[in-house]
Design a protein around this motif. Structure first.
Motif, PDB file in Angstrom:
ATOM      1  N   MET A 109       0.834  -1.192   0.000  1.00  0.00           N
ATOM      2  CA  MET A 109       0.000   0.000   0.000  1.00  0.00           C
ATOM      3  C   MET A 109       0.875   1.250   0.000  1.00  0.00           C
ATOM      4  N   THR A 110       0.430   2.283  -0.714  1.00  0.00           N
ATOM      5  CA  THR A 110       1.119   3.561  -0.726  1.00  0.00           C
ATOM      6  C   THR A 110       0.284   4.574   0.040  1.00  0.00           C
ATOM      7  N   ASP A 111       0.731   5.827   0.040  1.00  0.00           N
ATOM      8  CA  ASP A 111      -0.019   6.887   0.705  1.00  0.00           C
ATOM      9  C   ASP A 111      -1.132   7.445  -0.169  1.00  0.00           C
ATOM     10  N   TYR A 112      -1.292   6.906  -1.365  1.00  0.00           N
ATOM     11  CA  TYR A 112      -2.316   7.399  -2.272  1.00  0.00           C
ATOM     12  C   TYR A 112      -3.708   7.074  -1.733  1.00  0.00           C
ATOM     13  N   ILE A 113      -4.594   8.078  -1.718  1.00  0.00           N
ATOM     14  CA  ILE A 113      -5.987   7.871  -1.328  1.00  0.00           C
ATOM     15  C   ILE A 113      -6.884   8.588  -2.335  1.00  0.00           C
ATOM     16  N   GLY A 114      -7.682   7.827  -3.042  1.00  0.00           N
ATOM     17  CA  GLY A 114      -8.652   8.379  -3.983  1.00  0.00           C
ATOM     18  C   GLY A 114     -10.055   8.153  -3.472  1.00  0.00           C
ATOM     19  N   ARG A 115     -11.034   8.636  -4.247  1.00  0.00           N
ATOM     20  CA  ARG A 115     -12.417   8.455  -3.790  1.00  0.00           C
ATOM     21  C   ARG A 115     -13.387   8.560  -4.961  1.00  0.00           C
ATOM     22  N   PHE A 116     -14.558   7.989  -4.758  1.00  0.00           N
ATOM     23  CA  PHE A 116     -15.692   8.155  -5.655  1.00  0.00           C
ATOM     24  C   PHE A 116     -16.828   8.683  -4.799  1.00  0.00           C
ATOM     25  N   ALA A 117     -17.474   9.754  -5.258  1.00  0.00           N
ATOM     26  CA  ALA A 117     -18.453  10.443  -4.405  1.00  0.00           C
ATOM     27  C   ALA A 117     -19.731  10.736  -5.179  1.00  0.00           C
ATOM     28  N   PRO A 118     -20.571   9.722  -5.407  1.00  0.00           N
ATOM     29  CA  PRO A 118     -21.816   9.944  -6.143  1.00  0.00           C
ATOM     30  C   PRO A 118     -22.885  10.576  -5.264  1.00  0.00           C
ATOM     31  N   SER A 119     -23.822  11.252  -5.895  1.00  0.00           N
ATOM     32  CA  SER A 119     -25.005  11.739  -5.189  1.00  0.00           C
ATOM     33  C   SER A 119     -26.145  10.758  -5.460  1.00  0.00           C
ATOM     34  N   PRO A 120     -26.929  10.403  -4.452  1.00  0.00           N
ATOM     35  CA  PRO A 120     -27.990   9.401  -4.633  1.00  0.00           C
ATOM     36  C   PRO A 120     -29.262   9.998  -5.232  1.00  0.00           C
ATOM     37  N   SER A 121     -29.108  10.657  -6.364  1.00  0.00           N
ATOM     38  CA  SER A 121     -30.261  11.251  -7.049  1.00  0.00           C
ATOM     39  C   SER A 121     -30.826  10.315  -8.107  1.00  0.00           C
ATOM     40  N   GLY A 122     -30.260   9.127  -8.204  1.00  0.00           N
ATOM     41  CA  GLY A 122     -30.724   8.137  -9.165  1.00  0.00           C
ATOM     42  C   GLY A 122     -29.677   7.052  -9.330  1.00  0.00           C
ATOM     43  N   PRO A 123     -29.981   6.017 -10.122  1.00  0.00           N
ATOM     44  CA  PRO A 123     -29.019   4.924 -10.325  1.00  0.00           C
ATOM     45  C   PRO A 123     -27.819   5.374 -11.147  1.00  0.00           C
ATOM     46  N   LEU A 124     -26.740   4.624 -11.057  1.00  0.00           N
ATOM     47  CA  LEU A 124     -25.558   4.917 -11.858  1.00  0.00           C
ATOM     48  C   LEU A 124     -25.847   4.690 -13.341  1.00  0.00           C
ATOM     49  N   HIS A 125     -25.273   5.541 -14.194  1.00  0.00           N
ATOM     50  CA  HIS A 125     -25.375   5.385 -15.639  1.00  0.00           C
ATOM     51  C   HIS A 125     -23.961   5.217 -16.203  1.00  0.00           C
ATOM     52  N   PHE A 126     -23.844   5.136 -17.512  1.00  0.00           N
ATOM     53  CA  PHE A 126     -22.531   4.862 -18.107  1.00  0.00           C
ATOM     54  C   PHE A 126     -21.515   5.936 -17.746  1.00  0.00           C
ATOM     55  N   GLY A 127     -21.931   7.200 -17.742  1.00  0.00           N
ATOM     56  CA  GLY A 127     -21.003   8.275 -17.407  1.00  0.00           C
ATOM     57  C   GLY A 127     -20.465   8.157 -15.994  1.00  0.00           C
ATOM     58  N   SER A 128     -21.335   7.797 -15.055  1.00  0.00           N
ATOM     59  CA  SER A 128     -20.874   7.647 -13.675  1.00  0.00           C
ATOM     60  C   SER A 128     -20.030   6.391 -13.515  1.00  0.00           C
ATOM     61  N   LEU A 129     -20.295   5.359 -14.326  1.00  0.00           N
ATOM     62  CA  LEU A 129     -19.436   4.178 -14.308  1.00  0.00           C
ATOM     63  C   LEU A 129     -18.025   4.546 -14.763  1.00  0.00           C
ATOM     64  N   VAL A 130     -17.918   5.372 -15.786  1.00  0.00           N
ATOM     65  CA  VAL A 130     -16.601   5.808 -16.265  1.00  0.00           C
ATOM     66  C   VAL A 130     -15.850   6.550 -15.161  1.00  0.00           C
ATOM     67  N   ALA A 131     -16.558   7.448 -14.451  1.00  0.00           N
ATOM     68  CA  ALA A 131     -15.907   8.198 -13.371  1.00  0.00           C
ATOM     69  C   ALA A 131     -15.460   7.265 -12.245  1.00  0.00           C
ATOM     70  N   ALA A 132     -16.339   6.332 -11.870  1.00  0.00           N
ATOM     71  CA  ALA A 132     -15.983   5.384 -10.808  1.00  0.00           C
ATOM     72  C   ALA A 132     -14.819   4.502 -11.240  1.00  0.00           C
ATOM     73  N   LEU A 133     -14.893   3.980 -12.456  1.00  0.00           N
ATOM     74  CA  LEU A 133     -13.841   3.091 -12.958  1.00  0.00           C
ATOM     75  C   LEU A 133     -12.509   3.817 -13.072  1.00  0.00           C
ATOM     76  N   GLY A 134     -12.524   5.041 -13.599  1.00  0.00           N
ATOM     77  CA  GLY A 134     -11.280   5.788 -13.743  1.00  0.00           C
ATOM     78  C   GLY A 134     -10.613   6.068 -12.418  1.00  0.00           C
ATOM     79  N   SER A 135     -11.413   6.464 -11.417  1.00  0.00           N
ATOM     80  CA  SER A 135     -10.826   6.748 -10.108  1.00  0.00           C
ATOM     81  C   SER A 135     -10.357   5.463  -9.431  1.00  0.00           C
ATOM     82  N   TRP A 136     -11.114   4.369  -9.606  1.00  0.00           N
ATOM     83  CA  TRP A 136     -10.722   3.071  -9.028  1.00  0.00           C
ATOM     84  C   TRP A 136      -9.401   2.589  -9.644  1.00  0.00           C
ATOM     85  N   LEU A 137      -9.300   2.662 -10.976  1.00  0.00           N
ATOM     86  CA  LEU A 137      -8.079   2.210 -11.642  1.00  0.00           C
ATOM     87  C   LEU A 137      -6.873   3.042 -11.224  1.00  0.00           C
ATOM     88  N   ARG A 138      -7.084   4.332 -11.106  1.00  0.00           N
ATOM     89  CA  ARG A 138      -5.982   5.209 -10.700  1.00  0.00           C
ATOM     90  C   ARG A 138      -5.490   4.825  -9.307  1.00  0.00           C
TER      91      ARG A 138
END
Length: 292
Positions: A1-30
């Protein structure tokens, strides 16, 4: 483990769509490519915009895609005491003031607030609270896009940190929580590119650490509008998450090889982490999607 800490912060205004999947996936991969932590925050401080059951649905969707997070989910609805403390400190330092200017007045000014209520000593009834923005940040270095320069009027505006309806503004909550969670880099969609300067301005005012920022390309409809819950983007992950994940990886410049296309999500993610590089991610371009 390194000191790197990332996050995904969705608002619960509806289900995830493709755009939010891209944001989650990109931050997770990073985060995973840096051997760091990936935290999950539910930005549920705007009840009028929230959908019943959406928060739990988002968690289940991330699990279907094998996008596992570290630690417990942080819910902003349980963080009001922290936002109260930050707001009180700003007021005590003379860095915040009440404002009762209607939107109509600000629109007539061209959309940028002119500091009209500074020094008016309003009592707070039916008022928003604005930051005294004496040192507005107008540029920053983006980890993918390089130097970003924003409009000076926007960067120097006294922006709202507590709304007239009594709810905390996104800008205040997000900087308080990024500091609390120790976020070292914020990876998100570039629809939030411009607002970064306001967050850095508020971080400076509060004496909070400023994380690095990296903004990913947006998925947009063929008419140029971004995929969003407001634009009725369809939910994702209810069926065939493997195919959706392959498409999201390809969107980020990581097209899986033929033998991994539509493979189980954990298998695709293991491959993606092993070869993820920022140089593969598209820069400053939006990828069009057909509405069908």
């Amino acid at each position: 483990m390194t000191d790197y800490i990332g996050r995904f912060a969705p608002s619960p205004s509806g289900p995830l769509h493709f755009g939010s999947l891209v944001a989650a996936l990109g931050s997770w991969l990073r985060a995973r490519s840096q051997k760091g932590q990936w935290l999950l925050r539910m930005e549920d401080i705007d009840p009028p915009r929230e959908m019943a059951g959406a928060a739990d649905d988002i968690l289940r969707t991330l699990e279907r895609f094998a996008l596992t997070w570290d630690g417990e989910v942080l819910y902003q609805s349980q963080r009001h005491q922290a936002y109260d403390a930050a707001l009180t400190w700003l007021q005590q330092q003379g860095l915040a003031y009440y404002c009762n200017c209607p939107r109509k007045r600000i629109k007539a000014l061209g959309g940028v607030y002119d500091g009209h209520c500074r020094g008016r000593d309003l009592d707070g009834r039916d008022c928003a609270i604005r930051l005294v923005n004496n040192r507005g940040v107008s540029s920053f270095e983006d980890g993918l896009l390089g130097t970003i320069v924003t409009d000076c009027e926007f960067a120097e505006e006294d922006f709202i940190i507590h709304r007239r309806d009594g709810l905390y503004a996104y800008q205040l909550a997000v900087v308080v929580d990024d500091a609390f969670q120790g976020i070292t880099e914020v990876v998100r969609g570039n629809d939030l590119l411009e607002t970064t300067v306001r967050q850095q301005t508020l971080q400076q005012a509060l004496g909070l650490p400023i994380p690095a920022y990296l903004h990913l390309p947006l998925a947009v409809w063929s008419d140029g509008n971004k995929l969003s819950k407001q634009n009725h983007a369809p939910p994702i992950g209810e069926t065939a998450p493997e195919l959706a994940l392959s498409r999201a990886l390809a969107f980020l410049g990581l097209t899986p090889p033929p033998d991994l296309w539509q493979a189980p999500c954990p298998t695709q993610l293991t491959w993606a982490v092993s070869c993820f590089q920022l140089s593969s991610v598209p820069r400053e371009r939006k990828i069009l999607l057909q509405e069908s």
